[in-house]
Design a protein around this motif. Structure first.
Motif, PDB file in Angstrom:
ATOM      1  N   THR A 134       0.200   4.693   1.926  1.00 27.75           N
ATOM      2  CA  THR A 134       0.608   4.627   3.333  1.00 27.75           C
ATOM      3  C   THR A 134       0.966   6.011   3.858  1.00 27.75           C
ATOM      4  O   THR A 134       0.540   6.419   4.951  1.00 27.75           O
ATOM      5  CB  THR A 134       1.818   3.687   3.492  1.00 27.75           C
ATOM      6  N   GLN A 135       1.720   6.753   3.068  1.00 31.67           N
ATOM      7  CA  GLN A 135       2.128   8.105   3.460  1.00 31.67           C
ATOM      8  C   GLN A 135       0.929   9.024   3.600  1.00 31.67           C
ATOM      9  O   GLN A 135       0.805   9.764   4.591  1.00 31.67           O
ATOM     10  CB  GLN A 135       3.099   8.663   2.426  1.00 31.67           C
ATOM     11  N   GLN A 136       0.032   8.986   2.642  1.00 29.81           N
ATOM     12  CA  GLN A 136      -1.142   9.858   2.665  1.00 29.81           C
ATOM     13  C   GLN A 136      -2.076   9.509   3.828  1.00 29.81           C
ATOM     14  O   GLN A 136      -2.548  10.396   4.542  1.00 29.81           O
ATOM     15  CB  GLN A 136      -1.898   9.756   1.335  1.00 29.81           C
ATOM     16  N   ILE A 137      -2.359   8.236   3.996  1.00 27.38           N
ATOM     17  CA  ILE A 137      -3.276   7.815   5.061  1.00 27.38           C
ATOM     18  C   ILE A 137      -2.714   8.182   6.432  1.00 27.38           C
ATOM     19  O   ILE A 137      -3.435   8.681   7.303  1.00 27.38           O
ATOM     20  CB  ILE A 137      -3.550   6.299   4.966  1.00 27.38           C
ATOM     21  N   ILE A 158      -4.604  10.512   9.223  1.00 21.60           N
ATOM     22  CA  ILE A 158      -4.864  10.046  10.582  1.00 21.60           C
ATOM     23  C   ILE A 158      -4.337  11.057  11.596  1.00 21.60           C
ATOM     24  O   ILE A 158      -5.006  11.384  12.588  1.00 21.60           O
ATOM     25  CB  ILE A 158      -4.227   8.658  10.808  1.00 21.60           C
ATOM     26  N   ALA A 159      -3.148  11.569  11.349  1.00 20.84           N
ATOM     27  CA  ALA A 159      -2.548  12.557  12.250  1.00 20.84           C
ATOM     28  C   ALA A 159      -3.323  13.870  12.230  1.00 20.84           C
ATOM     29  O   ALA A 159      -3.552  14.499  13.278  1.00 20.84           O
ATOM     30  CB  ALA A 159      -1.086  12.798  11.876  1.00 20.84           C
ATOM     31  N   GLY A 184     -11.364  10.428  15.923  1.00 21.72           N
ATOM     32  CA  GLY A 184     -10.408  10.559  14.824  1.00 21.72           C
ATOM     33  C   GLY A 184     -10.964  10.012  13.515  1.00 21.72           C
ATOM     34  O   GLY A 184     -12.163  10.096  13.242  1.00 21.72           O
ATOM     35  N   ILE A 185     -10.094   9.434  12.691  1.00 24.28           N
ATOM     36  CA  ILE A 185     -10.550   8.787  11.461  1.00 24.28           C
ATOM     37  C   ILE A 185     -11.196   7.460  11.845  1.00 24.28           C
ATOM     38  O   ILE A 185     -10.534   6.546  12.332  1.00 24.28           O
ATOM     39  CB  ILE A 185      -9.376   8.538  10.482  1.00 24.28           C
ATOM     40  N   ALA A 228       0.632  -1.473   7.582  1.00 24.51           N
ATOM     41  CA  ALA A 228       1.452  -0.263   7.495  1.00 24.51           C
ATOM     42  C   ALA A 228       0.904   0.887   8.330  1.00 24.51           C
ATOM     43  O   ALA A 228       1.670   1.653   8.923  1.00 24.51           O
ATOM     44  CB  ALA A 228       1.585   0.175   6.034  1.00 24.51           C
ATOM     45  N   VAL A 229      -0.428   1.031   8.416  1.00 23.49           N
ATOM     46  CA  VAL A 229      -1.006   2.207   9.074  1.00 23.49           C
ATOM     47  C   VAL A 229      -1.705   1.885  10.390  1.00 23.49           C
ATOM     48  O   VAL A 229      -2.065   2.792  11.142  1.00 23.49           O
ATOM     49  CB  VAL A 229      -1.988   2.947   8.126  1.00 23.49           C
ATOM     50  N   GLY A 230      -1.955   0.618  10.672  1.00 25.43           N
ATOM     51  CA  GLY A 230      -2.535   0.241  11.953  1.00 25.43           C
ATOM     52  C   GLY A 230      -3.992   0.592  12.138  1.00 25.43           C
ATOM     53  O   GLY A 230      -4.458   0.800  13.256  1.00 25.43           O
ATOM     54  N   ILE A 231      -4.751   0.648  11.049  1.00 28.00           N
ATOM     55  CA  ILE A 231      -6.179   0.943  11.127  1.00 28.00           C
ATOM     56  C   ILE A 231      -6.897   0.089  10.093  1.00 28.00           C
ATOM     57  O   ILE A 231      -6.315  -0.257   9.055  1.00 28.00           O
ATOM     58  CB  ILE A 231      -6.449   2.447  10.885  1.00 28.00           C
TER      59      ILE A 231
END
Length: 401
Positions: free
Chosen positions: A124-127, A131-132, A140-141, A178-181
């Motif tokens: 989650t942290q890495q993705i 994305i940012a 974007g991604i 968690a990441v919305g994608i």
């Protein structure tokens, strides 16, 4: 002739056009019309839409002949980016590519824990970070595909990952929340076969790819589509029994093929022989070059068991092309010829038996390629024009230090 409503036909035409632009790398409107059998008016309307969406860019081709310089079309590689993730025990690798499969960044994180919650948090942290980092482009991604070394169902649920000890986990749903994608989960061997098809062996629509690293997996592309079986679990060929009542396997059986012919099993055997905690490929290479009899005997046993399994695969599938991804086979002289010499059955028929030219990174490269295919919405993806047919050049091009 295709029939249906106008929006459906428009979608099909769009897919045909994008497919040919990707395949050719650079193409004129006139040539697009010839290759797709679509009218120039249809091409003009579709291309206008793709230009407006910034998926396609125009370039005036320089040439010395008299007359108007042709306007060429190509995919706007920087319109969006894909993120491929290879999730394995002990490490997680990440690769970002543009829409033509060119590598922009890659990294590998070593992970001590097999805890689902800890790895979910790390992913989650890495993705979120990726994305940012790539949010400044038009799209974007555009896609994220995660390769797992285990059983993945048809609905992308993880059924079992032996080396992580995971059973029945919903990584896709948990990450998407968690990441919305949107996230896609796929078996590593399937993605390896997909990379081979997209970047190298595009001339065949039926291809089998064996991966021999931590275990043995079989990725199968039949008629340009993954062959998954009834529940999505096809390809777990490493658990084919080749030695009845042989070595115990984590799956619950004894004598599974991967306990005799995976690189993990061979390297473990060599480590025990040399009384070392682990061995490297470089050490194996040196032992082979120095004609260490014990090591050569182990390698011959590896070839023998590998040949037994490949013979079975050939008799079951009658494939056109079989690719074997193994660093040990690259190290061992004449390894493929040694295997072919053992395939003596008159019932065994195949066209090509080759060592993978892409190597271990085919899994994560296949993940990015699958994300590209999903985003562009094309039935067949061909990026071979963007591929250097040299393992050294491949490493330089796709995986920067």
């Amino acid at each position: 002739m295709i029939t249906g409503d106008a929006s459906y036909i428009k979608k099909i035409n769009r897919s045909l056009i994008i497919r040919e632009i990707v395949k050719e790398g650079m193409i004129s409107r006139a040539d697009l019309s010839k290759l797709t059998a679509l009218t120039r008016a249809t091409i003009s309307v579709q291309v206008s839409g793709l230009l407006e969406e910034e998926l396609v860019v125009e370039k005036q081709l320089e040439h010395n002949s008299v007359g108007r310089k042709p306007i060429m079309l190509s995919i706007n590689a920087k319109a969006g980016y894909t993120l491929g993730i290879d999730l394995d025990a002990g490490h997680i690798s990440f690769l970002v590519t543009d829409l033509l499969g060119n590598s922009l960044s890659s990294e590998t994180i070593h992970v001590e824990s097999n805890s689902y919650n800890e790895i979910l948090s790390l992913l989650t942290q890495q993705i979120t970070g990726y994305i940012a980092a790539y949010s400044d482009s038009r799209y974007g991604i555009v896609g994220i595909v995660i390769a797992v070394h285990g059983l993945v169902s048809s609905n992308e649920e993880i059924h079992y990952i032996p080396r992580l000890g995971w059973s029945s986990v919903s990584l896709k749903n948990d990450l998407e929340k968690a990441v919305g994608i949107q996230i896609h989960i796929e078996n590593n061997a399937n993605l390896s076969s997909f990379a081979e098809s997209v970047f190298w062996h595009h001339e065949t629509d039926s291809l089998l790819a064996l991966t021999l690293y931590s275990g043995i997996g079989l990725g199968m592309i039949i008629n340009n589509k993954f062959y998954r079986g009834h529940d999505g679990f096809a390809g777990e060929i490493g658990h084919m029994i080749v030695a009845p009542d042989g070595r115990p396997c984590e799956c619950g059986n004894k004598g599974c093929w991967e306990k005799y012919a995976s690189e993990a099993s061979v390297l473990s055997t060599l480590a025990k022989q040399k009384k070392l905690p682990h061995v490297t490929y470089e050490q194996v290479r040196n032992w082979i070059n120095s004609e260490d009899e014990e090591v050569l005997g182990t390698m011959e046993q590896f070839i023998n068991y590998l040949s037994i399994g490949i013979n079975n695969i050939i008799n079951i599938f009658n494939p056109e092309t079989i690719l074997v991804d193994s660093e040990l086979l690259r190290i061992y002289p004449d390894s493929i010829d040694k295997i072919k010499q053992k395939l003596t059955s008159k019932t065994s028929h195949y066209k090509n038996l080759l060592i993978s030219s892409i190597g271990e990174k085919s899994t994560i490269l296949g993940a990015c390629a699958l994300a590209i295919q999903h985003f562009l919405d094309v039935p067949v993806l061909n990026l071979s024009h963007n591929f250097e047919k040299s393992s050294t050049e491949l490493t330089k091009k796709w995986f920067k230090p």
